[in-house]
Design a protein around this motif. Structure first.
Motif, PDB file in Angstrom:
ATOM      1  N   LEU A   1       0.810  -1.222   0.000  1.00 32.30           N
ATOM      2  CA  LEU A   1       0.000   0.000   0.000  1.00 32.30           C
ATOM      3  C   LEU A   1       0.847   1.279   0.000  1.00 32.30           C
ATOM      4  N   GLY A   2       2.071   1.185   0.586  1.00 40.97           N
ATOM      5  CA  GLY A   2       2.862   2.405   0.738  1.00 40.97           C
ATOM      6  C   GLY A   2       2.344   3.220   1.920  1.00 40.97           C
ATOM      7  N   HIS A   3       3.231   4.089   2.467  1.00 43.52           N
ATOM      8  CA  HIS A   3       2.817   4.892   3.630  1.00 43.52           C
ATOM      9  C   HIS A   3       1.862   5.995   3.208  1.00 43.52           C
ATOM     10  N   ALA A   4       0.890   6.261   4.082  1.00 43.73           N
ATOM     11  CA  ALA A   4      -0.044   7.378   3.867  1.00 43.73           C
ATOM     12  C   ALA A   4       0.311   8.445   4.902  1.00 43.73           C
ATOM     13  N   TYR A   5       1.272   9.341   4.509  1.00 44.95           N
ATOM     14  CA  TYR A   5       1.788  10.318   5.466  1.00 44.95           C
ATOM     15  C   TYR A   5       0.770  11.449   5.690  1.00 44.95           C
ATOM     16  N   ILE A   6       0.638  11.813   7.002  1.00 44.43           N
ATOM     17  CA  ILE A   6      -0.221  12.940   7.390  1.00 44.43           C
ATOM     18  C   ILE A   6       0.562  13.809   8.372  1.00 44.43           C
ATOM     19  N   GLU A   7       0.089  15.035   8.599  1.00 44.12           N
ATOM     20  CA  GLU A   7       0.750  15.954   9.524  1.00 44.12           C
ATOM     21  C   GLU A   7       0.166  15.767  10.920  1.00 44.12           C
ATOM     22  N   VAL A   8       1.040  15.466  11.864  1.00 45.02           N
ATOM     23  CA  VAL A   8       0.625  15.299  13.265  1.00 45.02           C
ATOM     24  C   VAL A   8       1.587  16.137  14.113  1.00 45.02           C
ATOM     25  N   LYS A   9       1.115  17.245  14.685  1.00 45.18           N
ATOM     26  CA  LYS A   9       1.960  18.145  15.480  1.00 45.18           C
ATOM     27  C   LYS A   9       2.030  17.624  16.901  1.00 45.18           C
ATOM     28  N   ASN A  10       2.956  16.722  17.086  1.00 45.79           N
ATOM     29  CA  ASN A  10       3.145  16.075  18.378  1.00 45.79           C
ATOM     30  C   ASN A  10       4.630  16.143  18.695  1.00 45.79           C
ATOM     31  N   PRO A  11       5.017  16.468  19.930  1.00 41.67           N
ATOM     32  CA  PRO A  11       6.446  16.598  20.274  1.00 41.67           C
ATOM     33  C   PRO A  11       7.266  15.374  19.884  1.00 41.67           C
ATOM     34  N   GLN A  12       6.671  14.199  19.908  1.00 40.84           N
ATOM     35  CA  GLN A  12       7.472  13.011  19.584  1.00 40.84           C
ATOM     36  C   GLN A  12       7.855  12.961  18.103  1.00 40.84           C
ATOM     37  N   PHE A  13       7.163  13.752  17.265  1.00 36.03           N
ATOM     38  CA  PHE A  13       7.482  13.773  15.837  1.00 36.03           C
ATOM     39  C   PHE A  13       8.258  15.040  15.438  1.00 36.03           C
ATOM     40  N   LEU A  14       8.694  15.841  16.469  1.00 36.24           N
ATOM     41  CA  LEU A  14       9.442  17.062  16.192  1.00 36.24           C
ATOM     42  C   LEU A  14      10.799  16.719  15.550  1.00 36.24           C
ATOM     43  N   ARG A  15      11.063  17.370  14.439  1.00 41.08           N
ATOM     44  CA  ARG A  15      12.361  17.166  13.749  1.00 41.08           C
ATOM     45  C   ARG A  15      13.403  18.146  14.257  1.00 41.08           C
ATOM     46  N   GLU A  16      13.075  19.469  14.269  1.00 38.02           N
ATOM     47  CA  GLU A  16      14.045  20.484  14.668  1.00 38.02           C
ATOM     48  C   GLU A  16      13.303  21.708  15.163  1.00 38.02           C
ATOM     49  N   LYS A  17      13.744  22.206  16.307  1.00 33.70           N
ATOM     50  CA  LYS A  17      13.162  23.402  16.909  1.00 33.70           C
ATOM     51  C   LYS A  17      13.730  24.641  16.219  1.00 33.70           C
ATOM     52  N   ALA A  18      12.910  25.655  16.001  1.00 31.40           N
ATOM     53  CA  ALA A  18      13.371  26.902  15.380  1.00 31.40           C
ATOM     54  C   ALA A  18      14.415  27.556  16.277  1.00 31.40           C
ATOM     55  N   THR A  19      15.525  28.070  15.659  1.00 31.98           N
ATOM     56  CA  THR A  19      16.616  28.675  16.452  1.00 31.98           C
ATOM     57  C   THR A  19      16.531  30.194  16.505  1.00 31.98           C
TER      58      THR A  19
END
Length: 746
Positions: free
Chosen positions: A597-615
């Motif tokens: 099926l392939g991944h069905a990516y969605i946006e989830v604003k959760n701290p565990q999915f944080l990539r990089e904090k704005a500097t």
């Protein structure tokens, strides 16, 4: 005694003159300035130890040695300017001065004299020896004696000759040998004029010497090798030799011997490089041109001419002209030996096939043969044509050289196909055989025996008629088919000759038969099966036959829900059980390629999915995408998105002065973001207090005056005119001579 004092005074004067005069003054007008190696052999007998005069106690020998040493130092300084290379050609000279006889005690001594002559003989091999006799009995014209015994005077003069280079091979005073040609190496000095003359002669001779001539023997020997007849050689190599000869200079001396030897080498090289002119191939070329104009096919054997041409060698020179002439003769001889061969050929003139060309003898009768060509379509042979004459088979003709390569051409004429013969010359003319429905067809023929390939005639009443006796079980002959496995098939008979079906002949409608074969089983479309096998059943009532029975084989890969083993996920494809052709399901599963099926990516604003904090204030927080099915993030594919609602903090600068405070007015300052320049904070700066200050004057240091003394530079360099030393030299010589004469000549 005055005469001897004058002689000594002259010698001393000349020695001192030599000591002050550089050698190159004498040699200035020389051709080559030959270096000189001079040895002074001085008489040191007892008389040389006497004082020079009553008023001067200085010994004669000391004065002589001092003067001679000065002469040697001055001469050596000047003569040393010659380089090492030229010094090997230096002229060696010995000056022997004596004022008395060779004695052991007080009389002439043969042993002393002959010992001196013997020693001088070795010296004379490499040097010229000048002998000066300074006494009253000296006489260079005397070389022997006239009486029965030798006088001391004769011995002394013979001795002086033997010591000098007048007699190079002298061994004793009484065995002088042969005198050197034009020699004058022994000189007598009886007074001051003699001394001046003798010394001047020697000085002039020494300083007018030139180098010996170079040895041109090698050049002479090389020139002897030059061929007597240079016309045999190419202009270029002869010119090169002449150029080398022109470069030879015959006035070089021994110091240039290498150059002279180089001339010899160059001449030898130019001689070795002389190249003979090419031989004259004119007659060869004429012979070849003559051969090329001949048609070799006109002769029985042209190979000897070709072989003679092949043997031509183009590299021969003028000394090999006889060989080249022999080549031309060989070609001409081969041409003269050729035997003419009359060649006549056959021409088919449109016919086919081949005929070997005839052997025709020159000036003899030829008989025209039978034609072996196959005539063109629609024609037959009429005769043989030569020029404008047509000859029949058996006719005769005489051929000459003028007939060379002529063609005996076949002449054809059109057929007339009016003969209706079933056989011509034992060969059938049948085109088509008679059939059940048609008569036989034959080709017409010409009276010459040629059978036409297009014109035919029909043989009446030869058709055969049908004979329906042949059984052919083929759909073409099927009359009726059993509808099922319980009925038989019926077939029409076929003609035994032409396979025509009786079905199409209205007069043979009873010509059919029933075969033993029955109709086909009517199998069901669906498979019947059990746990191990499958088959098709016959649907005809009363028939229990089955077909296609066999064991289940699970080799079908059908992607259907009824065979689903495991459903597809994001990363793995769906798996299905393999099935049999009959539909039975097996136990082995297969992966359905491309069904994951392939991944069905969605946006989830959760701290565990944080990539990089704005500097900073211009950046946004970034998050990894999350698969809605399996919860995996997009970190592995480095795919992320920005949270536009988020924003980083400002980065504050230090205080920045906007307005400096004064005594009358407050100042101002602010802080701003170093990223976006937004003003973050402002503040006022208090006024300055009014404070008086005094300026203290500084005392300047007084300047000290420094005196600098200049010194005048000393000028160096000698600008004296060269004429001055020469004038001074002349004056000094005159002064020296006057002093000597005044002190020592009384």
């Amino acid at each position: 005694m005055k005469i001897y004092k004058k002689v000594i005074a002259c010698i001393l004067t000349l020695m001192m003159f030599f000591a002050q005069m550089p050698v190159n003054v004498f040699a200035a007008n020389q051709k080559n300035n030959i270096p000189l190696d001079i040895v002074l052999v001085l008489d040191v007998s007892g008389s040389m130890s006497d004082p020079i005069s009553k008023t001067d106690s200085t010994k004669r020998i000391d004065i002589l040695k001092d003067s001679i040493n000065q002469f040697i130092d001055s001469f050596a300084q000047s003569n040393s300017k010659k380089n090492d290379e030229s010094r090997k050609y230096a002229k060696r000279v010995v000056l022997f001065l004596t004022d008395g006889q060779p004695t052991a005690f007080s009389t002439f001594d043969d042993t002393v004299a002959n010992g001196a002559i013997k020693a001088s003989k070795e010296i004379k091999k490499d040097a010229e020896v000048y002998a000066f006799g300074m006494f009253t009995e000296t006489n260079p014209s005397s070389t022997g004696h006239a009486g029965s015994s030798w006088t001391d005077k004769e011995k002394f003069n013979a001795y002086m000759h033997g010591v000098s280079s007048n007699y190079p091979d002298a061994t004793t005073y009484d065995n002088l040998g042969d005198r050197a040609k034009n020699s004058a190496y022994y000189m007598g000095v009886k007074n001051s004029n003699d001394a001046k003359t003798a010394i001047n002669n020697v000085v002039n001779k020494l300083f007018s010497m030139t180098y010996a001539d170079a040895n041109y023997t090698k050049v002479t020997e090389a020139k002897k090798r030059i061929p007597s007849d240079l016309t045999l050689y190419t202009d270029e190599t002869v010119q090169a030799l002449e150029d080398v000869l022109k470069d030879v200079k015959y006035d070089l001396d021994i110091t240039q011997q290498d150059t002279v030897d180089g001339y010899a080498d160059a001449i030898n090289k130019a001689i070795n490089q002389l190249k003979y002119k090419s031989a004259d191939y004119t007659e060869v070329d004429k012979a070849i041109e003559k051969a090329n104009k001949l048609n070799k096919d006109n002769y029985k054997d042209f190979s000897k001419v070709e072989d003679a041409i092949k043997t031509v060698v183009r590299s021969k020179n003028i000394t090999e002209q006889d060989e080249v002439d022999a080549m031309a003769k060989a070609i001409n001889d081969a041409i003269d030996a050729l035997v003419f061969q009359l060649k006549i050929k056959y021409g088919s003139n449109g016919g086919t096939g081949t005929m070997a060309n005839p052997t025709v003898e020159l000036n003899k009768e030829f008989t025209f043969p039978k034609c072996e060509y196959v005539a063109p379509n629609g024609k037959h042979f009429k005769g043989w044509q030569v020029d404008n004459t047509v000859y029949k088979v058996g006719d005769k003709r005489v051929f000459t050289k003028d007939d060379q390569n002529k063609e005996i051409k076949a002449v054809w004429e059109e057929h007339t196909f009016d003969q209706k013969l079933k056989e011509v010359n034992g060969v059938s003319t049948l085109k088509d055989k008679a059939t059940c429905t048609t008569n036989a067809i034959y080709y017409k023929s010409c009276a010459c025996g040629q059978v036409s390939t297009t014109e035919t005639f029909e043989d009446k009443d030869t058709k055969l008629g049908h004979e329906y006796t042949k059984q052919i079980k083929d759909a073409k002959y099927l009359k009726s088919q059993g509808s099922n496995c319980q009925e038989h098939d019926a077939y029409w008979y076929a003609c035994s000759r032409c396979d025509v079906s009786a079905k199409d002949d209205e007069n043979a409608q009873d010509k059919y038969y029933e075969s033993a074969e029955v109709g086909n089983h009517v199998s069901s479309k669906d498979w019947s099966k059990d746990s191990n096998n499958h088959w098709h059943s016959c649907t005809v009532p009363g028939c229990n036959e089955v077909s296609d029975k066999g064991n289940h084989v699970y080799d079908q890969e059908v992607e259907s829900s009824e065979y689903l083993a495991t459903p597809a996920t994001c990363m793995t494809p769906a798996r299905y059980y393999k099935s049999c052709i009959c539909g039975a399901k097996g136990t082995e599963a297969f992966a359905a390629t491309g069904t994951h099926l392939g991944h069905a990516y969605i946006e989830v604003k959760n701290p565990q999915f944080l990539r990089e904090k704005a500097t900073n204030c211009k950046e946004h927080d970034t998050y990894w995408y999350v698969c809605s099915r399996c919860g995996k993030t997009s970190k592995t594919i480095n795919k992320y998105y920005e949270d536009k609602d988020s924003k980083g903090e400002h980065i504050s600068s230090d205080w920045i002065i906007d307005q400096q405070p004064t005594v009358a007015k407050e100042g101002s300052k602010h802080k701003e973001c170093t990223v976006c320049k937004e003003v973050l904070e402002t503040e006022k700066i208090a006024k300055l207090e009014n404070v008086k200050t005094e300026t203290k004057k500084e005392e300047t240091a007084s300047k000290k005056e420094i005196k600098v003394e200049s010194k005048k530079a000393v000028t160096t360099g000698d600008n004296t005119n060269s004429i001055v030393p020469i004038v001074l030299l002349g004056i000094s010589l005159l002064g020296i001579y006057m002093i000597v004469m005044k002190k020592y000549v009384r």
